[in-house]
Design an enzyme around this catalytic site. Sequence first.
Site, PDB file in Angstrom:
ATOM      1  N   HIS A 156       0.940  -0.982  -0.093  1.00  0.00           N
ATOM      2  CA  HIS A 156      -0.072   0.009   0.066  1.00  0.00           C
ATOM      3  C   HIS A 156       0.897   1.306   0.008  1.00  0.00           C
ATOM      4  O   HIS A 156       2.123   0.906   0.112  1.00  0.00           O
ATOM      5  CB  HIS A 156      -0.735  -0.067   1.132  1.00  0.00           C
ATOM      6  CG  HIS A 156      -0.173   0.298   2.532  1.00  0.00           C
ATOM      7  ND1 HIS A 156       0.541  -0.693   3.252  1.00  0.00           N
ATOM      8  CD2 HIS A 156       0.192   1.059   3.166  1.00  0.00           C
ATOM      9  CE1 HIS A 156       1.291  -0.445   4.198  1.00  0.00           C
ATOM     10  NE2 HIS A 156       0.749   0.803   4.257  1.00  0.00           N
ATOM     11  N   ASP A 158       0.575   5.338   1.951  1.00  0.00           N
ATOM     12  CA  ASP A 158      -0.026   5.944   2.987  1.00  0.00           C
ATOM     13  C   ASP A 158      -0.725   6.919   2.563  1.00  0.00           C
ATOM     14  O   ASP A 158      -0.133   8.014   1.564  1.00  0.00           O
ATOM     15  CB  ASP A 158       1.009   6.126   4.179  1.00  0.00           C
ATOM     16  CG  ASP A 158       1.616   4.931   5.085  1.00  0.00           C
ATOM     17  OD1 ASP A 158       1.081   4.169   4.807  1.00  0.00           O
ATOM     18  OD2 ASP A 158       2.602   5.323   5.461  1.00  0.00           O
ATOM     19  N   HIS A 213       4.817   0.262  -0.046  1.00  0.00           N
ATOM     20  CA  HIS A 213       5.514  -0.458   1.058  1.00  0.00           C
ATOM     21  C   HIS A 213       4.639  -1.361   1.568  1.00  0.00           C
ATOM     22  O   HIS A 213       3.449  -1.656   1.165  1.00  0.00           O
ATOM     23  CB  HIS A 213       6.057   0.388   2.130  1.00  0.00           C
ATOM     24  CG  HIS A 213       5.190   1.221   2.782  1.00  0.00           C
ATOM     25  ND1 HIS A 213       4.415   2.258   2.360  1.00  0.00           N
ATOM     26  CD2 HIS A 213       4.481   1.068   4.068  1.00  0.00           C
ATOM     27  CE1 HIS A 213       3.765   3.070   3.175  1.00  0.00           C
ATOM     28  NE2 HIS A 213       3.471   2.142   4.092  1.00  0.00           N
ATOM     29  N   ARG A 223       7.522  -8.693  15.768  1.00  0.00           N
ATOM     30  CA  ARG A 223       8.175  -7.470  15.172  1.00  0.00           C
ATOM     31  C   ARG A 223       7.168  -6.365  15.673  1.00  0.00           C
ATOM     32  O   ARG A 223       5.912  -6.506  15.576  1.00  0.00           O
ATOM     33  CB  ARG A 223       8.191  -7.593  13.572  1.00  0.00           C
ATOM     34  CG  ARG A 223       8.439  -6.049  12.952  1.00  0.00           C
ATOM     35  CD  ARG A 223       9.001  -6.252  11.699  1.00  0.00           C
ATOM     36  NE  ARG A 223       9.252  -5.035  11.079  1.00  0.00           N
ATOM     37  CZ  ARG A 223       8.536  -3.951  10.592  1.00  0.00           C
ATOM     38  NH1 ARG A 223       7.183  -4.296  10.418  1.00  0.00           N
ATOM     39  NH2 ARG A 223       8.782  -2.776  10.405  1.00  0.00           N
TER      40      ARG A 223
HETATM   41  O1  LIG Z   1       5.120  -2.154  10.078  1.00  0.00           O
HETATM   42  C1  LIG Z   1       5.650  -1.457   9.247  1.00  0.00           C
HETATM   43  O2  LIG Z   1       6.834  -1.174   8.962  1.00  0.00           O
HETATM   44  C2  LIG Z   1       4.852  -0.710   8.028  1.00  0.00           C
HETATM   45  C3  LIG Z   1       3.570  -0.382   8.803  1.00  0.00           C
HETATM   46  C4  LIG Z   1       2.674   0.338   7.822  1.00  0.00           C
HETATM   47  O3  LIG Z   1       3.012   0.315   6.550  1.00  0.00           O
HETATM   48  C5  LIG Z   1       1.510   1.322   7.963  1.00  0.00           C
HETATM   49  O4  LIG Z   1       1.355   1.013   9.471  1.00  0.00           O
HETATM   50  O5  LIG Z   1       0.991   1.982   7.345  1.00  0.00           O
HETATM   51 FE   LIG Z   2       1.937   2.054   5.662  1.00  0.00          FE
END
Ligand SMILES: O=C(O)CCC(=O)C(=O)O
Ligand SMILES: [Fe+2]
Length: 287
Positions: A156, A158, A213, A223
């Site tokens: 996606h 942001d 990403h 994680r």
């Molecule tokens: O967990 C991550 O490193 C990315 C999370 C992410 O892309 C988001 O929360 O929009």
């Molecule tokens: Fe994100």
Amino acid sequence: MVVASPTKLHSEEHLAIELPTVDLSGDRSMVSNLIVKACEEYGFFKVKNHGVPHDIIAQMEKESFNFFAKPFDEKQKVEPAKPFGYGCKNIGFNGDMGEVEYLLLNINPLSIAERSKTISNDPAKFRLNHYPPMPLLCKDEDSSPCNQNKVGFGEHSDPQILTILRSNDVGGLQISLNDGAWVPVTPDPATFWVNVGDLLQAMTNGRFVSVRHKALTNSSKSRMSMAYFAGPPPNARITVPPEMITPTKPALYKPFTWAEFKKAAYAMRLGDRRLGLFRMEGDEQVA
Ligand SMILES: O=C(O)CCC(=O)C(=O)O
Ligand SMILES: [Fe+2]
């Protein structure tokens, strides 16, 4: 800053690239130039010497792990994430799923908006993502080894202006380059990552790229990532400075408000290219 030329790794789809690092303690005009270059090239960069005390970050990480370690029933007592609260596996409202549980929090209104004319606290979103360890997937039914990490948070971009992201020392984040190749991001808990979001791509008439990403799970470790999403007030009109529109680079997007964009985004899937909805007529590109 050094950006090495891409080298192919064993896996066909991954590139080893040194992503841009910006030292915020450096000379201001040099810092600005590095940020602009990174936003144009990748829509993504790492910041070091950001001034946020290490013990505050460590405390937040500890509290977050404590929350996610609670029994599921207890976590569910928190409001569902509509828009603020706890969510598990379901991402957004349109059927997207991932191996992630998360907490969406509102930010102290005084903390950010008082310092910025552009970034709003209305409402400011802070997201904690927890990816529990997940066994590796097997590629086929044949005897090839199981070596595929499960997706925690699917591909996606942001939607906001920018995201400040940080994770513990477990890898999993990957960013996509223009040609679609995926680059794994080496975790570095002392630093923050900054992602360009959809709005900043529109505000710069496509000069800065809203980075696509995704986050994969790890097979043996938990994680934890934390993301602050910086957006404008709902009625803010997303426009481009006139000097960024030229005969050779005409306006790419129709004007829209953040509220209109959010409404459209909420009706779409996680991986959809939302900016495509706001492209000028007759422009056949997707985003
Ligand atoms: O967990 C991550 O490193 C990315 C999370 C992410 O892309 C988001 O929360 O929009
Ligand atoms: Fe994100």
